[in-house]
Write a protein that holds these residues in place. Sequence first.
Motif, PDB file in Angstrom:
ATOM      1  N   GLY A 188      -6.519   1.671  -6.748  1.00 18.65           N
ATOM      2  CA  GLY A 188      -6.495   3.136  -6.676  1.00 18.65           C
ATOM      3  C   GLY A 188      -5.665   3.662  -5.510  1.00 18.65           C
ATOM      4  O   GLY A 188      -5.928   4.755  -5.000  1.00 18.65           O
ATOM      5  N   ARG A 189      -4.672   2.866  -5.047  1.00 19.54           N
ATOM      6  CA  ARG A 189      -3.842   3.322  -3.920  1.00 19.54           C
ATOM      7  C   ARG A 189      -2.499   3.825  -4.438  1.00 19.54           C
ATOM      8  O   ARG A 189      -2.058   3.440  -5.516  1.00 19.54           O
ATOM      9  CB  ARG A 189      -3.566   2.149  -2.955  1.00 19.54           C
ATOM     10  N   ALA A 190      -1.829   4.643  -3.631  1.00 17.40           N
ATOM     11  CA  ALA A 190      -0.476   5.089  -3.991  1.00 17.40           C
ATOM     12  C   ALA A 190       0.423   3.855  -4.013  1.00 17.40           C
ATOM     13  O   ALA A 190       0.271   2.965  -3.193  1.00 17.40           O
ATOM     14  CB  ALA A 190       0.022   6.072  -2.943  1.00 17.40           C
ATOM     15  N   SER A 198      10.800  -5.635  10.267  1.00 23.93           N
ATOM     16  CA  SER A 198      10.150  -5.080   9.065  1.00 23.93           C
ATOM     17  C   SER A 198      10.133  -6.148   7.978  1.00 23.93           C
ATOM     18  O   SER A 198      11.181  -6.637   7.568  1.00 23.93           O
ATOM     19  CB  SER A 198      10.941  -3.853   8.585  1.00 23.93           C
ATOM     20  N   LEU A 199       8.920  -6.510   7.516  1.00 20.47           N
ATOM     21  CA  LEU A 199       8.804  -7.483   6.407  1.00 20.47           C
ATOM     22  C   LEU A 199       8.352  -6.750   5.151  1.00 20.47           C
ATOM     23  O   LEU A 199       7.395  -7.156   4.493  1.00 20.47           O
ATOM     24  CB  LEU A 199       7.809  -8.591   6.771  1.00 20.47           C
ATOM     25  N   GLN A 200       9.022  -5.649   4.833  1.00 22.96           N
ATOM     26  CA  GLN A 200       8.578  -4.804   3.729  1.00 22.96           C
ATOM     27  C   GLN A 200       9.593  -4.820   2.586  1.00 22.96           C
ATOM     28  O   GLN A 200      10.768  -5.086   2.794  1.00 22.96           O
ATOM     29  CB  GLN A 200       8.417  -3.371   4.248  1.00 22.96           C
ATOM     30  N   ASN A 209       5.255 -13.812  -3.512  1.00 23.64           N
ATOM     31  CA  ASN A 209       4.093 -12.966  -3.766  1.00 23.64           C
ATOM     32  C   ASN A 209       2.859 -13.610  -3.125  1.00 23.64           C
ATOM     33  O   ASN A 209       2.776 -14.827  -3.041  1.00 23.64           O
ATOM     34  CB  ASN A 209       3.908 -12.839  -5.288  1.00 23.64           C
ATOM     35  N   VAL A 210       1.935 -12.766  -2.674  1.00 22.84           N
ATOM     36  CA  VAL A 210       0.673 -13.265  -2.111  1.00 22.84           C
ATOM     37  C   VAL A 210      -0.481 -12.554  -2.806  1.00 22.84           C
ATOM     38  O   VAL A 210      -0.475 -11.325  -2.937  1.00 22.84           O
ATOM     39  CB  VAL A 210       0.608 -13.019  -0.580  1.00 22.84           C
ATOM     40  N   ALA A 211      -1.455 -13.332  -3.264  1.00 25.82           N
ATOM     41  CA  ALA A 211      -2.661 -12.747  -3.896  1.00 25.82           C
ATOM     42  C   ALA A 211      -3.824 -12.858  -2.922  1.00 25.82           C
ATOM     43  O   ALA A 211      -3.936 -13.844  -2.193  1.00 25.82           O
ATOM     44  CB  ALA A 211      -2.971 -13.516  -5.180  1.00 25.82           C
ATOM     45  N   GLY A 242       4.966   3.564   2.350  1.00 26.50           N
ATOM     46  CA  GLY A 242       4.448   4.915   2.619  1.00 26.50           C
ATOM     47  C   GLY A 242       3.827   5.032   4.007  1.00 26.50           C
ATOM     48  O   GLY A 242       3.594   6.144   4.491  1.00 26.50           O
ATOM     49  N   ASP A 243       3.530   3.890   4.650  1.00 26.50           N
ATOM     50  CA  ASP A 243       2.916   3.902   5.983  1.00 26.50           C
ATOM     51  C   ASP A 243       3.930   3.592   7.090  1.00 26.50           C
ATOM     52  O   ASP A 243       3.548   3.396   8.243  1.00 26.50           O
ATOM     53  CB  ASP A 243       1.773   2.867   6.045  1.00 26.50           C
ATOM     54  N   THR A 244       5.224   3.553   6.728  1.00 26.79           N
ATOM     55  CA  THR A 244       6.229   3.143   7.730  1.00 26.79           C
ATOM     56  C   THR A 244       6.413   4.195   8.828  1.00 26.79           C
ATOM     57  O   THR A 244       6.506   3.853  10.012  1.00 26.79           O
ATOM     58  CB  THR A 244       7.589   2.858   7.043  1.00 26.79           C
TER      59      THR A 244
HETATM   60  N1  LIG Z   1       1.873  -8.417  -1.778  1.00 22.93           N
HETATM   61  C1  LIG Z   1       2.948  -9.137  -2.046  1.00 22.93           C
HETATM   62  O1  LIG Z   1       2.862 -10.173  -2.712  1.00 22.93           O
HETATM   63  C2  LIG Z   1       4.291  -8.719  -1.548  1.00 22.93           C
HETATM   64  C3  LIG Z   1       4.457  -7.578  -0.789  1.00 22.93           C
HETATM   65  N2  LIG Z   1       5.696  -7.287  -0.255  1.00 22.93           N
HETATM   66  C4  LIG Z   1       5.880  -6.097   0.558  1.00 22.93           C
HETATM   67  O2  LIG Z   1       5.234  -6.306   1.818  1.00 22.93           O
HETATM   68  C5  LIG Z   1       4.744  -5.056   2.349  1.00 22.93           C
HETATM   69  C6  LIG Z   1       3.240  -5.221   2.590  1.00 22.93           C
HETATM   70  O3  LIG Z   1       2.610  -5.409   1.321  1.00 22.93           O
HETATM   71  P1  LIG Z   1       1.146  -6.014   1.176  1.00 22.93           P
HETATM   72  O4  LIG Z   1       0.911  -7.050   2.179  1.00 22.93           O
HETATM   73  O5  LIG Z   1       0.977  -6.311  -0.256  1.00 22.93           O
HETATM   74  O6  LIG Z   1       0.286  -4.734   1.550  1.00 22.93           O
HETATM   75  P2  LIG Z   1      -1.299  -4.643   1.795  1.00 22.93           P
HETATM   76  O7  LIG Z   1      -1.699  -3.297   1.336  1.00 22.93           O
HETATM   77  O8  LIG Z   1      -1.984  -5.850   1.264  1.00 22.93           O
HETATM   78  O9  LIG Z   1      -1.379  -4.744   3.387  1.00 22.93           O
HETATM   79  C7  LIG Z   1      -1.040  -3.708   4.255  1.00 22.93           C
HETATM   80  C8  LIG Z   1      -2.271  -3.447   5.115  1.00 22.93           C
HETATM   81  O10 LIG Z   1      -1.891  -2.619   6.195  1.00 22.93           O
HETATM   82  C9  LIG Z   1      -2.929  -1.669   6.393  1.00 22.93           C
HETATM   83  N3  LIG Z   1      -2.374  -0.568   7.173  1.00 22.93           N
HETATM   84  C10 LIG Z   1      -1.626   0.480   6.774  1.00 22.93           C
HETATM   85  N4  LIG Z   1      -1.307   1.245   7.834  1.00 22.93           N
HETATM   86  C11 LIG Z   1      -1.884   0.660   8.911  1.00 22.93           C
HETATM   87  C12 LIG Z   1      -1.935   0.997  10.294  1.00 22.93           C
HETATM   88  N5  LIG Z   1      -1.322   2.074  10.776  1.00 22.93           N
HETATM   89  N6  LIG Z   1      -2.626   0.197  11.117  1.00 22.93           N
HETATM   90  C13 LIG Z   1      -3.258  -0.917  10.647  1.00 22.93           C
HETATM   91  N7  LIG Z   1      -3.250  -1.281   9.356  1.00 22.93           N
HETATM   92  C14 LIG Z   1      -2.560  -0.494   8.499  1.00 22.93           C
HETATM   93  C15 LIG Z   1      -3.329  -1.307   4.980  1.00 22.93           C
HETATM   94  O11 LIG Z   1      -4.570  -0.663   4.959  1.00 22.93           O
HETATM   95  P3  LIG Z   1      -4.858   0.501   3.823  1.00 22.93           P
HETATM   96  O12 LIG Z   1      -4.793  -0.207   2.499  1.00 22.93           O
HETATM   97  O13 LIG Z   1      -6.197   0.989   4.196  1.00 22.93           O
HETATM   98  O14 LIG Z   1      -3.778   1.507   3.989  1.00 22.93           O
HETATM   99  C16 LIG Z   1      -3.382  -2.714   4.356  1.00 22.93           C
HETATM  100  O15 LIG Z   1      -4.617  -3.347   4.648  1.00 22.93           O
HETATM  101  C17 LIG Z   1       5.085  -4.008   1.273  1.00 22.93           C
HETATM  102  O16 LIG Z   1       6.275  -3.353   1.579  1.00 22.93           O
HETATM  103  C18 LIG Z   1       5.233  -4.839  -0.004  1.00 22.93           C
HETATM  104  O17 LIG Z   1       6.076  -4.249  -0.965  1.00 22.93           O
HETATM  105  C19 LIG Z   1       6.771  -8.107  -0.417  1.00 22.93           C
HETATM  106  C20 LIG Z   1       6.663  -9.241  -1.171  1.00 22.93           C
HETATM  107  C21 LIG Z   1       5.439  -9.590  -1.846  1.00 22.93           C
END
Ligand SMILES: NC(=O)C1=CN([C@@H]2O[C@H](COP(=O)(O)OP(=O)(O)OC[C@H]3O[C@@H](n4cnc5c(N)ncnc54)[C@H](OP(=O)(O)O)[C@@H]3O)[C@@H](O)[C@H]2O)C=CC1
Length: 369
Positions: free
Chosen positions: A311-313, A119-121, A146-148, A98-100
Amino acid sequence: MAICILGAGSIGCFTGLSLAKAAGQQYPADHVASRDHDIVFVGRQRLQSRFVDAGFSIQANAASQPDRPLSASDTLRFTSSHEALQTASLVLVCVKSGDTVASGELIRQHCPEDALIVSLQNGVDNAAILRAQCSQTVLGGMVPFNVAQIEQADGSLLFQQTTGGNIVVEDPRSQACSPRQIHALTQVLKSSQAIYDTERWRITLTNNIEGVQWSKLLMNLNNAVNALSGRPLKAMLLQRDYRRAVAMAVEEALGVVRQRKVRLARIGLVYPPTLPCLLRLPTPLFRLVAKSSLNIRDTASSSMQDDLKMGRATEVDYINGKIVALAQEMNMDAPINQTLVSLIRSAERDPTRPAMSASTLLQCLASEN
Ligand SMILES: NC(=O)C1=CN([C@@H]2O[C@H](COP(=O)(O)OP(=O)(O)OC[C@H]3O[C@@H](n4cnc5c(N)ncnc54)[C@H](OP(=O)(O)O)[C@@H]3O)[C@@H](O)[C@H]2O)C=CC1
Ligand SMILES: CC(C)(CO)C(=O)C(=O)O
């Protein structure tokens, strides 16, 4: 020049700290003469304060103990200012889907024209969305593990890798990359090779990123079920009715994805077309056949469950919702994935709602079939 992590959260901090550690970045620069690409974390103020005050540590899935917490005093830089992107030769985009769009705009505004963007999303559209926002070269990627995020007693934050697998990035030869861009990516691949020696994961290249990302999306259909279950990932996977629910979502999605003629890729040992059969096995047999995939720490939960809890989208529109949208384009129905989207949307609106038992969820999905 820097390798910037845009969106320093679970994936960004784990990956970035692993790369920094492998490149020796925690030591003062003059101790590591060969280092020419520092990692810079670009994230939110609340995590920046946490990093400065208490530090971050990482623990790979193969490691028994977390590393010592690293903080700003270790020459690592965490900033909430997007101006840091001006120094980037390579950006790893690690924000939620949603932030892409906003991230693409920030890249356009701040990054050098010849920075390489990766992109690592999760999801299959993020690289294309970034390309539409900025003129820099963008490569798609996929994180299988996955990362916790775990709070430690000393106030530091542990980024714990809870499942295994290698990060996959689109081969730069598939896009028009300059020698400088190739050099930046080569530095990252070199560090990742050093990670592999101790942590057993690395970054590899693929010439079939479309197949890799669709396969990951099929695996990610489990995220919604895990989020609704409210349970740790492993405990959920060991209940057959939850697995049956995931199998229904994957089977339906395979029917839709086949029409698109995607060449699905194997992710580690998993080939998604075999998932419905595998997931429906009785639990003792499932434990045996899926033994290596069940090498999951008890702390693991899907990123969608993490979002609901905070509580995030969620990213449901980019995962189950993508299957629904694709089905519509092809005049097909995807009622199972549509129901999962609706259930997650209600859960987003009401964070106090109770978790769904496996039998309730299965009944709910079966009534749509
Ligand atoms: N977590 C996991 O185990 C896995 C995740 N993924 C994928 O990896 C991607 C990242 O996930 P994940 O690491 O869990 O996400 P997180 O929410 O943990 O990390 C993303 C961070 O980026 C911040 N952020 C958003 N927009 C900006 C911006 N413009 N500038 C600076 N910081 C920003 C967010 O802040 P805020 O929350 O305030 O918006 C948040 O802290 C996703 O696409 C997910 O599906 C893939 C495999 C496993
Ligand atoms: C759990 C996992 C690794 C696979 O579904 C994931 O991608 C996530 O948490 O988003």
